[in-house]
Structures are given as structure tokens and as C-alpha cells.
Scaffold this motif. Structure first.
Motif, PDB file in Angstrom:
ATOM      1  N   SER A 226       0.882  -1.668   0.051  1.00 32.74           N
ATOM      2  CA  SER A 226       0.248   0.047   0.406  1.00 32.74           C
ATOM      3  C   SER A 226       0.895   0.981   0.018  1.00 32.74           C
ATOM      4  O   SER A 226       0.557   2.165  -0.431  1.00 32.74           O
ATOM      5  CB  SER A 226      -0.547  -0.430   1.351  1.00 32.74           C
TER       6      SER A 226
ATOM      7  N   ARG B 221       3.790   1.608  -1.070  1.00 35.64           N
ATOM      8  CA  ARG B 221       4.255   1.442  -2.363  1.00 35.64           C
ATOM      9  C   ARG B 221       3.810   2.266  -3.495  1.00 35.64           C
ATOM     10  O   ARG B 221       3.882   2.570  -3.920  1.00 35.64           O
ATOM     11  CB  ARG B 221       4.653  -0.108  -2.998  1.00 35.64           C
ATOM     12  N   ARG B 222       2.246   1.921  -3.558  1.00 34.60           N
ATOM     13  CA  ARG B 222       2.070   2.356  -4.511  1.00 34.60           C
ATOM     14  C   ARG B 222       1.276   3.953  -4.555  1.00 34.60           C
ATOM     15  O   ARG B 222       0.807   4.467  -4.834  1.00 34.60           O
ATOM     16  CB  ARG B 222       0.219   1.552  -4.561  1.00 34.60           C
ATOM     17  N   ALA B 223       1.445   3.949  -3.224  1.00 28.38           N
ATOM     18  CA  ALA B 223       0.723   5.754  -2.460  1.00 28.38           C
ATOM     19  C   ALA B 223       1.974   6.212  -3.037  1.00 28.38           C
ATOM     20  O   ALA B 223       1.594   7.237  -3.147  1.00 28.38           O
ATOM     21  CB  ALA B 223       0.668   5.635  -1.059  1.00 28.38           C
TER      22      ALA B 223
ATOM     23  N   GLU C  94       4.095   5.677  -5.375  1.00 30.28           N
ATOM     24  CA  GLU C  94       3.685   6.324  -6.876  1.00 30.28           C
ATOM     25  C   GLU C  94       3.105   7.210  -7.063  1.00 30.28           C
ATOM     26  O   GLU C  94       3.157   7.665  -7.930  1.00 30.28           O
ATOM     27  CB  GLU C  94       3.683   4.941  -7.638  1.00 30.28           C
ATOM     28  N   GLU C  95       1.667   6.863  -6.681  1.00 28.02           N
ATOM     29  CA  GLU C  95       0.596   8.276  -7.017  1.00 28.02           C
ATOM     30  C   GLU C  95       0.630   9.161  -6.468  1.00 28.02           C
ATOM     31  O   GLU C  95       0.433  10.146  -7.651  1.00 28.02           O
ATOM     32  CB  GLU C  95      -0.511   7.152  -6.220  1.00 28.02           C
ATOM     33  N   TRP C  96       1.318   9.734  -5.293  1.00 30.08           N
ATOM     34  CA  TRP C  96       1.650  10.775  -4.729  1.00 30.08           C
ATOM     35  C   TRP C  96       2.762  10.992  -4.848  1.00 30.08           C
ATOM     36  O   TRP C  96       2.850  12.422  -4.633  1.00 30.08           O
ATOM     37  CB  TRP C  96       1.434  10.748  -3.600  1.00 30.08           C
ATOM     38  N   GLY C  97       4.051  10.240  -5.675  1.00 29.35           N
ATOM     39  CA  GLY C  97       5.257  11.270  -5.875  1.00 29.35           C
ATOM     40  C   GLY C  97       5.862  11.081  -4.715  1.00 29.35           C
ATOM     41  O   GLY C  97       5.874  10.059  -4.298  1.00 29.35           O
TER      42      GLY C  97
END
Length: 138
Positions: A91, A93-95, A97-100
Motif C-alpha cells: 500500500s 509503495r502504491r501510494a 507511486e501515486e503521490w510522488g
């Protein structure tokens, strides 16, 4: 029977039998005693080390595949905790990637310092307007 039985276990592909393990250990002990009586024990150390490696593999194979005593016993709570940690890491890692770039306290302080400088400059401009000096009524 020792040599023949040992090769028979290898061909079958299954775990070594208790009989084979016992036989291999007894033969190794006999070899050490014989080499010691002949005064060649020190001379045969490389061979003995190689043979000990073979015995170690045999013993490990026996312990794991036959007795299952060396297999890790997994606690369900521990497994659930590891799964939760994996989910949280995924989670995050995905955040990221999504938020920078992730938030850091230093980044907030830099924004506040930059924001204070800008508002100070705006306040100075407003003061000049109030004094009536730089007004352009055009």
C-alpha cells in the motif's frame, strides 16, 4: 550391503532410511578408528572432510524428509502478521507511486519559509500603496 543399500536409496529418490543413516555413521566411525590405528588419520583429513560433508547432507536429508523435526512450525498469528506487513508495504509503495515523493517534516518547513517570504513581500507592497507613494491612478 552398505554400498549397495546406499545406492538403492539414491535411485529411489526418497528420503534415506534410518538403517542407511545408522550404517553410514558406523562405517565412518570404523574408518576413523582404522586410520588412527594405522597412523594415517592426519594424512587423510581432506578425504575425511569430504566424507563428513556427504554425511552431513545425508543427516540433514533424513532429519527434514523423514522425521520432519527441522521443518519450521509456522504460527498462524505470525503468518497473519507477516501478511499484514506485506499489505502495508505494498500500500505504501502504491501510494508513493501515486503521490510522488513522500511527505517529510523538512519539506513542510521549507514551504512555510518560502510562504513567509512571499507574504512579507506582499505586505511591503501593500504598505507602499497605503502611503500613497507608488500609486498609479492613471
Amino acid at each position: 550391503m552398505s554400498e549397495e543399500h546406499a545406492h538403492e536409496d539414491d535411485r529411489r529418490g526418497g528420503p534415506p532410511s534410518e538403517e542407511r543413516v545408522r550404517l553410514e555413521l558406523v562405517l565412518f566411525a570404523d574408518l576413523i578408528q582404522r586410520l588412527d590405528k594405522e597412523g594415517r588419520l592426519a594424512d587423510e583429513l581432506p578425504f575425511l572432510l569430504h566424507r563428513m560433508g556427504d554425511l552431513r547432507r545425508l543427516l540433514f536429508d533424513y532429519e527434514v524428509r523423514t522425521t520432519e523435526r527441522l521443518l519450521p512450525i509456522e504460527d498462524p498469528a505470525e503468518r497473519a502478521a507477516r501478511e499484514l506487513i506485506r499489505e502495508v508495504e505494498e500500500s505504501m509503495r502504491r501510494a508513493a507511486e501515486e503521490w510522488g515523493a513522500p511527505w517529510t517534516p523538512d519539506a513542510d518547513e521549507e514551504e512555510e519559509v518560502d510562504g513567509e517570504n512571499e507574504s512579507d513581500e506582499e505586505d511591503e507592497e501593500d504598505e507602499e500603496d497605503e502611503d500613497g507613494e507608488d500609486r498609479d491612478w492613471g
